[in-house]
Design an enzyme around this catalytic site. Sequence first.
Site, PDB file in Angstrom:
ATOM      1  N   VAL A  30      -0.519 -39.771  10.513  1.00 27.22           N
ATOM      2  CA  VAL A  30      -0.609 -38.378   9.695  1.00 27.22           C
ATOM      3  C   VAL A  30       0.237 -38.137   8.917  1.00 27.22           C
ATOM      4  O   VAL A  30       1.064 -38.309   8.788  1.00 27.22           O
ATOM      5  CB  VAL A  30      -0.241 -37.246  11.109  1.00 27.22           C
ATOM      6  CG1 VAL A  30      -0.459 -36.043  10.557  1.00 27.22           C
ATOM      7  CG2 VAL A  30      -1.284 -37.383  12.230  1.00 27.22           C
ATOM      8  N   LYS A  88     -13.868 -26.929   1.185  1.00 22.98           N
ATOM      9  CA  LYS A  88     -14.944 -26.517   0.379  1.00 22.98           C
ATOM     10  C   LYS A  88     -14.569 -26.701  -1.238  1.00 22.98           C
ATOM     11  O   LYS A  88     -15.385 -26.833  -1.904  1.00 22.98           O
ATOM     12  CB  LYS A  88     -15.445 -25.047   0.713  1.00 22.98           C
ATOM     13  CG  LYS A  88     -14.650 -24.276   1.060  1.00 22.98           C
ATOM     14  CD  LYS A  88     -14.258 -24.095   2.462  1.00 22.98           C
ATOM     15  CE  LYS A  88     -12.839 -23.258   2.716  1.00 22.98           C
ATOM     16  NZ  LYS A  88     -12.692 -23.115   4.280  1.00 22.98           N
ATOM     17  N   ILE A 119     -19.843 -24.134  12.714  1.00 26.37           N
ATOM     18  CA  ILE A 119     -21.280 -24.010  13.022  1.00 26.37           C
ATOM     19  C   ILE A 119     -22.051 -25.262  12.268  1.00 26.37           C
ATOM     20  O   ILE A 119     -21.562 -25.720  11.052  1.00 26.37           O
ATOM     21  CB  ILE A 119     -22.189 -22.698  12.004  1.00 26.37           C
ATOM     22  CG1 ILE A 119     -21.389 -21.501  12.880  1.00 26.37           C
ATOM     23  CG2 ILE A 119     -23.449 -22.710  12.421  1.00 26.37           C
ATOM     24  CD1 ILE A 119     -21.786 -20.352  11.786  1.00 26.37           C
ATOM     25  N   GLY A 170      -5.290 -17.553  11.985  1.00 22.51           N
ATOM     26  CA  GLY A 170      -5.329 -18.887  11.300  1.00 22.51           C
ATOM     27  C   GLY A 170      -6.947 -18.819  10.695  1.00 22.51           C
ATOM     28  O   GLY A 170      -7.452 -19.997  10.512  1.00 22.51           O
ATOM     29  N   LYS A 188     -18.827 -22.142  -1.059  1.00 26.05           N
ATOM     30  CA  LYS A 188     -19.628 -22.290   0.412  1.00 26.05           C
ATOM     31  C   LYS A 188     -21.330 -22.037  -0.042  1.00 26.05           C
ATOM     32  O   LYS A 188     -22.115 -22.840   0.243  1.00 26.05           O
ATOM     33  CB  LYS A 188     -19.247 -21.448   1.632  1.00 26.05           C
ATOM     34  CG  LYS A 188     -18.054 -21.840   2.134  1.00 26.05           C
ATOM     35  CD  LYS A 188     -17.611 -20.916   3.080  1.00 26.05           C
ATOM     36  CE  LYS A 188     -16.439 -21.175   3.720  1.00 26.05           C
ATOM     37  NZ  LYS A 188     -15.847 -20.260   4.752  1.00 26.05           N
ATOM     38  N   GLY A 285     -11.070 -20.896  12.034  1.00 22.60           N
ATOM     39  CA  GLY A 285     -10.412 -21.006  13.149  1.00 22.60           C
ATOM     40  C   GLY A 285     -10.090 -22.393  13.661  1.00 22.60           C
ATOM     41  O   GLY A 285     -10.987 -23.466  13.113  1.00 22.60           O
TER      42      GLY A 285
END
Length: 374
Positions: A30, A88, A119, A170, A188, A285
Amino acid sequence: MRIGLLGFGVVGRGVYDLTAGRQDMTVAKVVCLEDVTLPDAQVTKNFQDVITDDSIDTIVEAMGGLHPAYEFVKAAIEAGKNIVTSNKALVCTFYDELIPLAKEKGVCFRCTAAVGGGIGWLSELERARRMQTIEQVGGIMNGTCNYILDSMTRLGLGYDEALKQAQQLGYAEANPTTDVEGIDTWHKVILSSNIAFGVSLDKETVPVAGISQIKASDIANFTEKGYVCKLISTGKCKDGNISAYVQPTLVKQGQPESAVPANYNLITFVGSASDRMSFYGQGAGRYPTAYNVVQDCADVLLGRGFYSPYGEKTATNNTDTLRYYVSGVSDAWLAENTDERWNDAVITKPVSVSQIHAWRKNNPNAFIAAFAEG
Ligand code: HSE
């Protein structure tokens, strides 16, 4: 799959948690500038530790922002590593450079979590365009703005309080101006339009208006008249002409978009065969977004490496005419185009999208909201 994870904020931490204990993928290293200790992964402040580690085959970029994300991702592709990103701004700005580079180097590049949080919107859009012409994309694509508008409308919260809650939960970007001025949604819808229509939209020709100037008095006007305000994106392609824009939009109470609560998104495509298909879910989130990142990692393992490459650089043509609600300013142009008044606000005659966005650039204190078509 051995993953090098760039960033350990909202999304990065979620990816670490969701991959814990899986047999098929492991977060091995990380990159994080904070002092963090993790039981199962090495933490480093130095990106070079990841790029030079030949045991790491995939980079998950969850840093956000353009720089140094662009430099790190490009270097990772050149080092032969697959890329999965939720960023994005990065994919909207550099996709047409990074995708050919990834193909040349024989690595995968996926970015499902870049639009719609949890989604599976982009992955389904990619499947949809295999079968048909996509005529329209868009909808509610920003969880923070939806949370603010919903809290103001249903709970009577003030704008500042609602934004603060969205940050605490968040949902908001590191710089929430990106959310409330519509820039996040702009990225987007440009990315979605590029994939749907096979183009590379000239970003400067996609107008955007956000919600930062909305007042409680505007919300009261909408409620009184039976409307709900949502930040809505539109991308349309007809006979080769593309319109694309982002703006607050008034939808009639009872329409599907009007009922979208909290941080949820509702995104729709209209296809020549399928007609209207909508996708609803958590648009922001930690775990919803991380879920789509990890899904992309699973798709990389299955050899599903890409969305469609961008096509030709294309300007939009925003000649649609719509009626608008305008508050916060008055001037001669507005007076000329006034159709009626709602208390202190003006309802315009039909004006072109490009015309009112050009006017708003000179009137940054104005709040504008289009009346939804149809
Ligand atoms: N800030 C974004 C939003 C995160 O509120 O929708 C998900 O892209």
